[in-house]
Design an enzyme around this catalytic site. Structure first.
Site, PDB file in Angstrom:
ATOM      1  N   LYS A  28      10.172  10.237   6.747  1.00 10.29           N
ATOM      2  CA  LYS A  28       9.107   9.253   6.936  1.00 10.29           C
ATOM      3  C   LYS A  28       8.342   9.012   5.636  1.00 10.29           C
ATOM      4  CE  LYS A  28       9.795   8.565  11.305  1.00 10.29           C
ATOM      5  NZ  LYS A  28      10.343   7.266  11.735  1.00 10.29           N
TER       6      LYS A  28
ATOM      7  N   ASP B 195      11.694   5.720   6.144  1.00 12.20           N
ATOM      8  CA  ASP B 195      11.244   4.853   7.238  1.00 12.20           C
ATOM      9  C   ASP B 195       9.718   4.790   7.229  1.00 12.20           C
ATOM     10  OD1 ASP B 195      10.813   3.485   9.571  1.00 12.20           O
ATOM     11  OD2 ASP B 195      11.771   4.961  10.886  1.00 12.20           O
TER      12      ASP B 195
ATOM     13  N   GLU C  27      13.484   1.512   5.657  1.00  7.79           N
ATOM     14  CA  GLU C  27      13.410   1.036   7.050  1.00  7.79           C
ATOM     15  C   GLU C  27      11.992   0.596   7.410  1.00  7.79           C
ATOM     16  OE1 GLU C  27      15.560   3.558   9.702  1.00  7.79           O
ATOM     17  OE2 GLU C  27      14.129   3.299  11.342  1.00  7.79           O
TER      18      GLU C  27
ATOM     19  N   GLU D 149      14.133  -2.332  15.136  1.00 10.89           N
ATOM     20  CA  GLU D 149      14.006  -1.483  16.329  1.00 10.89           C
ATOM     21  C   GLU D 149      12.926  -1.985  17.282  1.00 10.89           C
ATOM     22  OE1 GLU D 149      12.789   2.008  13.824  1.00 10.89           O
ATOM     23  OE2 GLU D 149      11.306   2.292  15.403  1.00 10.89           O
TER      24      GLU D 149
ATOM     25  N   ASP E 166      17.688  -1.613  19.277  1.00  7.69           N
ATOM     26  CA  ASP E 166      17.425  -0.432  20.102  1.00  7.69           C
ATOM     27  C   ASP E 166      17.810  -0.810  21.537  1.00  7.69           C
ATOM     28  OD1 ASP E 166      15.685   0.876  22.105  1.00  7.69           O
ATOM     29  OD2 ASP E 166      14.760   1.884  20.401  1.00  7.69           O
TER      30      ASP E 166
ATOM     31  N   HIS F 224      19.352   1.961  16.461  1.00 10.10           N
ATOM     32  CA  HIS F 224      18.168   2.820  16.518  1.00 10.10           C
ATOM     33  C   HIS F 224      18.221   3.623  17.816  1.00 10.10           C
ATOM     34  CE1 HIS F 224      13.905   3.592  17.764  1.00 10.10           C
ATOM     35  NE2 HIS F 224      13.822   3.965  16.499  1.00 10.10           N
TER      36      HIS F 224
ATOM     37  N   GLU G  87      21.722   6.560  14.501  1.00 11.65           N
ATOM     38  CA  GLU G  87      20.638   7.539  14.351  1.00 11.65           C
ATOM     39  C   GLU G  87      20.837   8.679  15.354  1.00 11.65           C
ATOM     40  OE1 GLU G  87      16.778   5.811  15.104  1.00 11.65           O
ATOM     41  OE2 GLU G  87      15.878   7.405  13.906  1.00 11.65           O
TER      42      GLU G  87
HETATM   43 MG    MG Z   1      12.539   3.662  12.518  1.00  6.62          MG
END
Ligand code: MG
Length: 380
Positions: free
Chosen positions: A165, A194, A220, A246, A269, A296, A333
């Site tokens: 992250k 991300d 991301e 996503e 997603d 995702h 993922e």
């Molecule tokens: Mg993400």
């Protein structure tokens, strides 16, 4: 065959140690599941984003679904969409609820035909799907030891890539964190970042440029998920690929992002975008536009199975003689953060080998849900 009942479950599993992302701290894992029963004794399971799976489905879609033939997925998708479209709810919980029902309908249709969902989709292009580890979130007092131990563990487990992250700390601190992870995992593994929509375009460009020397495979959700111009601004200013999607629902929300090439990689997603029916439409549209589809996935085994069946059928982008993950092949993922739901509602949780997850071979989604465990997690 007729649908006889719909039941929703709001599952929750507290975390021993909360972990953080750019949107705050996560104290518990939560998942919404839908169970659909038929007059032939076949049961299907679906998953929707939190708030979508329970009473919303019954209230808005109950009269569409009860007594309908569950195999008639295209018609039921249109009828459910018409319910939320006119109410202007399709962009939020509405489409997540459609997703939950749609996944359960594919599960039923596969079980009724004795075929897996990927067989129903026309058969697999691949029997296993490359996955990367999602983890490396923020935790209290984590840096450097806990964070870097986690990164080293993914290397040890055989992952070929992992994602961390950014956006939760000042840019200089996030860059230091990402650089330390790169240092630990070496130059050969894939590393992704991300931001979960944390930055305005200028700040996203600023951190993007500072991360460029670290060989980041993609950046991301650098900016607001709905801001196509901000995506284009970031994409034209940094050298690393830009990913997102996503948080979008239906092919209509993806349309401008594809037509204007706002993504290098799209990450629809399945529990938000409109289920298996609509994610297939989105994936093929992306593929035609030269955009890689890397699903995702951050949910229960229901979502993991649905995503694997889809990923097994997405063509390489572009067609290639020897397509490779991260280059032409889809990469999925694989969330490795603690989750009592992901690990607790099937007898055998999904596990990767050498950076791949096998696509389930059983009928429907190909997973056996432990309903007692579901009810226990839903009662807390
Ligand atoms: Mg993400």
């Amino acid at each position: 065959m007729r649908i006889t009942s719909i039941e929703g479950f709001n599952l929750s599993s507290p975390l021993e140690r909360p972990f953080g992302w750019s949107n705050g701290w996560i104290p518990a894992r939560v998942v919404d599941l839908v169970k659909i029963e038929t007059d032939e004794g076949i049961t299907g399971w679906g998953e929707g984003y939190v708030g979508a799976g329970g009473s919303f489905v019954k209230q808005h879609f109950g009269d569409v679904l009860i007594d309908a033939d569950p195999r008639n997925r295209n018609l039921l998708w249109q009828q459910m969409f018409a319910r939320v479209y006119n109410g202007n709810n399709a962009g939020g919980f509405g489409c997540s609820a459609i997703s939950a029902v749609d996944i359960a309908l594919w599960d039923i249709a596969g079980k009724a035909a004795g075929l897996s969902v990927s067989d129903l989709l026309g058969g697999r292009i691949r029997d296993k799907v490359a996955v990367y580890a999602t983890g490396l979130y923020y935790t209290e007092g984590e840096f450097p030891t806990r964070l870097l131990d986690e990164a080293a563990m993914y290397v040890e487990l055989g992952f070929k890539g992992m994602k961390t992250k950014v956006g939760g700390l000042p840019i200089a601190e996030d860059v230091r964190r990402v650089a330390a992870i790169r240092d630990v995992i070496g130059d050969d593994l894939r590393l992704m970042v991300d931001a979960n929509q944390a930055y305005p375009a200028a700040a996203a460009i600023r951190i993007g440029r500072q991360l460029e020397d670290l060989d980041i495979t993609w950046f991301e959700e650098p900016v607001n998920a709905k801001d196509v111009d901000a995506y284009l601004q970031v994409k034209s200013a940094i050298s690393m690929p830009v990913a997102g999607g996503e948080n979008l629902r239906t092919r209509y929300e993806f349309k401008d992002f594809f037509a204007r090439r706002a993504y290098d990689i799209v990450q629809p997603d399945v529990i938000n975008a409109g289920g298996i029916t609509e994610m297939r439409n989105i994936a093929m549209s992306a593929n035609a536009n030269g955009i890689l589809v890397n699903p995702h996935v951050w949910g229960s085994p229901v979502m993991i199975a649905a995503s694997l069946h889809l990923a097994a059928t997405i063509p390489p982008c572009p067609p290639a003689y020897d397509p490779r993950p991260y280059e032409q092949e889809p990469v999925m993922e694989f969330d490795r953060t603690p989750s009592g739901i992901r690990e607790g509602i099937t007898a055998e949780p999904f596990d990767q080998q050498d950076g791949y997850l096998a696509v389930p071979t059983g009928a429907g989604l190909g997973i056996d849900i432990d309903e007692d465990a579901v009810r226990r997690l839903a009662s807390g």
